[in-house]
Design a protein around this motif. Sequence first.
Motif, PDB file in Angstrom:
ATOM      1  N   GLU A 124       0.805  -1.226   0.000  1.00 18.80           N
ATOM      2  CA  GLU A 124       0.000   0.000   0.000  1.00 18.80           C
ATOM      3  C   GLU A 124       0.834   1.270   0.000  1.00 18.80           C
ATOM      4  N   PHE A 125       2.072   1.154   0.449  1.00 23.79           N
ATOM      5  CA  PHE A 125       2.901   2.337   0.627  1.00 23.79           C
ATOM      6  C   PHE A 125       4.314   2.007   0.164  1.00 23.79           C
ATOM      7  N   GLY A 126       4.914   2.899  -0.610  1.00 25.21           N
ATOM      8  CA  GLY A 126       6.265   2.679  -1.087  1.00 25.21           C
ATOM      9  C   GLY A 126       7.170   3.852  -0.780  1.00 25.21           C
ATOM     10  N   VAL A 127       8.446   3.565  -0.767  1.00 25.54           N
ATOM     11  CA  VAL A 127       9.459   4.606  -0.611  1.00 25.54           C
ATOM     12  C   VAL A 127      10.514   4.349  -1.691  1.00 25.54           C
ATOM     13  N   ILE A 128      10.588   5.261  -2.643  1.00 28.21           N
ATOM     14  CA  ILE A 128      11.556   5.154  -3.732  1.00 28.21           C
ATOM     15  C   ILE A 128      12.828   5.860  -3.275  1.00 28.21           C
ATOM     16  N   ILE A 129      13.954   5.179  -3.423  1.00 31.66           N
ATOM     17  CA  ILE A 129      15.221   5.704  -2.915  1.00 31.66           C
ATOM     18  C   ILE A 129      16.117   6.103  -4.084  1.00 31.66           C
ATOM     19  N   GLU A 130      16.624   7.316  -4.017  1.00 32.80           N
ATOM     20  CA  GLU A 130      17.527   7.843  -5.034  1.00 32.80           C
ATOM     21  C   GLU A 130      18.946   7.875  -4.465  1.00 32.80           C
ATOM     22  N   TYR A 131      19.915   7.450  -5.283  1.00 33.00           N
ATOM     23  CA  TYR A 131      21.327   7.451  -4.908  1.00 33.00           C
ATOM     24  C   TYR A 131      22.131   8.200  -5.948  1.00 33.00           C
ATOM     25  N   ASP A 132      23.288   8.709  -5.525  1.00 38.88           N
ATOM     26  CA  ASP A 132      24.203   9.293  -6.502  1.00 38.88           C
ATOM     27  C   ASP A 132      25.085   8.187  -7.070  1.00 38.88           C
ATOM     28  N   GLY A 133      25.991   8.529  -7.956  1.00 34.73           N
ATOM     29  CA  GLY A 133      26.853   7.555  -8.612  1.00 34.73           C
ATOM     30  C   GLY A 133      27.817   6.847  -7.675  1.00 34.73           C
ATOM     31  N   GLU A 134      27.989   7.370  -6.472  1.00 36.56           N
ATOM     32  CA  GLU A 134      28.878   6.759  -5.471  1.00 36.56           C
ATOM     33  C   GLU A 134      28.112   5.918  -4.454  1.00 36.56           C
ATOM     34  N   GLY A 135      26.796   5.771  -4.645  1.00 35.45           N
ATOM     35  CA  GLY A 135      26.001   4.963  -3.733  1.00 35.45           C
ATOM     36  C   GLY A 135      25.560   5.688  -2.472  1.00 35.45           C
ATOM     37  N   ARG A 136      25.657   7.014  -2.459  1.00 39.88           N
ATOM     38  CA  ARG A 136      25.176   7.799  -1.315  1.00 39.88           C
ATOM     39  C   ARG A 136      23.695   8.100  -1.518  1.00 39.88           C
ATOM     40  N   ARG A 137      22.922   7.868  -0.481  1.00 41.48           N
ATOM     41  CA  ARG A 137      21.483   8.140  -0.557  1.00 41.48           C
ATOM     42  C   ARG A 137      21.252   9.637  -0.661  1.00 41.48           C
ATOM     43  N   LEU A 138      20.484  10.018  -1.679  1.00 46.65           N
ATOM     44  CA  LEU A 138      20.154  11.423  -1.893  1.00 46.65           C
ATOM     45  C   LEU A 138      18.767  11.773  -1.378  1.00 46.65           C
ATOM     46  N   ALA A 139      17.810  10.867  -1.605  1.00 43.64           N
ATOM     47  CA  ALA A 139      16.433  11.176  -1.236  1.00 43.64           C
ATOM     48  C   ALA A 139      15.634   9.888  -1.086  1.00 43.64           C
ATOM     49  N   MET A 140      14.598   9.980  -0.279  1.00 46.15           N
ATOM     50  CA  MET A 140      13.620   8.901  -0.140  1.00 46.15           C
ATOM     51  C   MET A 140      12.247   9.539  -0.349  1.00 46.15           C
ATOM     52  N   GLU A 141      11.596   9.107  -1.416  1.00 46.91           N
ATOM     53  CA  GLU A 141      10.321   9.712  -1.805  1.00 46.91           C
ATOM     54  C   GLU A 141       9.162   8.753  -1.526  1.00 46.91           C
ATOM     55  N   PRO A 142       8.274   9.126  -0.612  1.00 50.96           N
ATOM     56  CA  PRO A 142       7.121   8.256  -0.338  1.00 50.96           C
ATOM     57  C   PRO A 142       6.119   8.298  -1.489  1.00 50.96           C
ATOM     58  N   THR A 143       5.406   7.181  -1.668  1.00 48.70           N
ATOM     59  CA  THR A 143       4.381   7.118  -2.707  1.00 48.70           C
ATOM     60  C   THR A 143       3.299   6.117  -2.309  1.00 48.70           C
ATOM     61  N   ARG A 144       2.094   6.412  -2.722  1.00 45.47           N
ATOM     62  CA  ARG A 144       0.994   5.450  -2.573  1.00 45.47           C
ATOM     63  C   ARG A 144       0.662   4.814  -3.926  1.00 45.47           C
ATOM     64  N   ASP A 145       1.330   5.275  -4.963  1.00 34.81           N
ATOM     65  CA  ASP A 145       1.172   4.710  -6.306  1.00 34.81           C
ATOM     66  C   ASP A 145       2.141   3.531  -6.414  1.00 34.81           C
ATOM     67  N   VAL A 146       1.704   2.354  -5.930  1.00 35.17           N
ATOM     68  CA  VAL A 146       2.615   1.226  -5.747  1.00 35.17           C
ATOM     69  C   VAL A 146       2.457   0.123  -6.790  1.00 35.17           C
ATOM     70  N   GLY A 147       1.616   0.318  -7.786  1.00 36.36           N
ATOM     71  CA  GLY A 147       1.400  -0.728  -8.788  1.00 36.36           C
ATOM     72  C   GLY A 147       2.687  -1.193  -9.446  1.00 36.36           C
ATOM     73  N   SER A 148       3.530  -0.251  -9.877  1.00 34.12           N
ATOM     74  CA  SER A 148       4.780  -0.643 -10.542  1.00 34.12           C
ATOM     75  C   SER A 148       5.761  -1.256  -9.539  1.00 34.12           C
ATOM     76  N   LEU A 149       5.708  -0.838  -8.289  1.00 38.80           N
ATOM     77  CA  LEU A 149       6.576  -1.421  -7.267  1.00 38.80           C
ATOM     78  C   LEU A 149       6.195  -2.877  -6.993  1.00 38.80           C
ATOM     79  N   ILE A 150       4.908  -3.144  -6.972  1.00 42.38           N
ATOM     80  CA  ILE A 150       4.443  -4.525  -6.784  1.00 42.38           C
ATOM     81  C   ILE A 150       4.899  -5.393  -7.954  1.00 42.38           C
ATOM     82  N   GLU A 151       4.763  -4.868  -9.182  1.00 44.29           N
ATOM     83  CA  GLU A 151       5.222  -5.619 -10.359  1.00 44.29           C
ATOM     84  C   GLU A 151       6.722  -5.898 -10.292  1.00 44.29           C
ATOM     85  N   GLN A 152       7.504  -4.886  -9.906  1.00 41.26           N
ATOM     86  CA  GLN A 152       8.951  -5.071  -9.799  1.00 41.26           C
ATOM     87  C   GLN A 152       9.296  -6.076  -8.705  1.00 41.26           C
TER      88      GLN A 152
END
Length: 178
Positions: A124-152
Amino acid sequence: MQMGELQRRLSTAARSVFRLETLTAYNAAGEVDLLRDFHAGRPLPPRTPETDPWLRMVADSVQAGTRWSRVHVLHRPLSDYLRFELLGYHGNVAAGEDVRIADRATAPEALGALRQDFWLLDDEFGVIIEYDGEGRRLAMEPTRDVGSLIEQRDLAMTHSIPLRDYLPTVQDELRRSW
């Protein structure tokens, strides 16, 4: 979203927590000393629910009936970080998490699309995580649009095997770590 909010949400998930990992290396401040020791060939401290607050949270959640699972999509040869992480996953398994590995070589077309790290809670709830090219976490974006996350998640689970079955296939690469 900040890490404290993510941990609060993870600890209150009722049915399931899933994590997809896709990078060959993560650059987390809390792992600097451990990685240095690993590279120097020093033994790492045990990671168990008794020694690690994160794993305590996982174990308590699993004991309360929440299913925890993760898939790390990777390729070989293993990076130094992946060798470190594969050995560290034993603590996650001890806490009750189903840790699985999807090797891109086994299904390159299907797994090639999996390039985005995320958390999925109760489907029901997702958190998409963005990283830079060195693997450092840049952002965590919450979402309720989880259809593609479930498929993945379903795709990753279909093409993955349990950690205990994967480790024997990379034993020679891991021996360089001991």
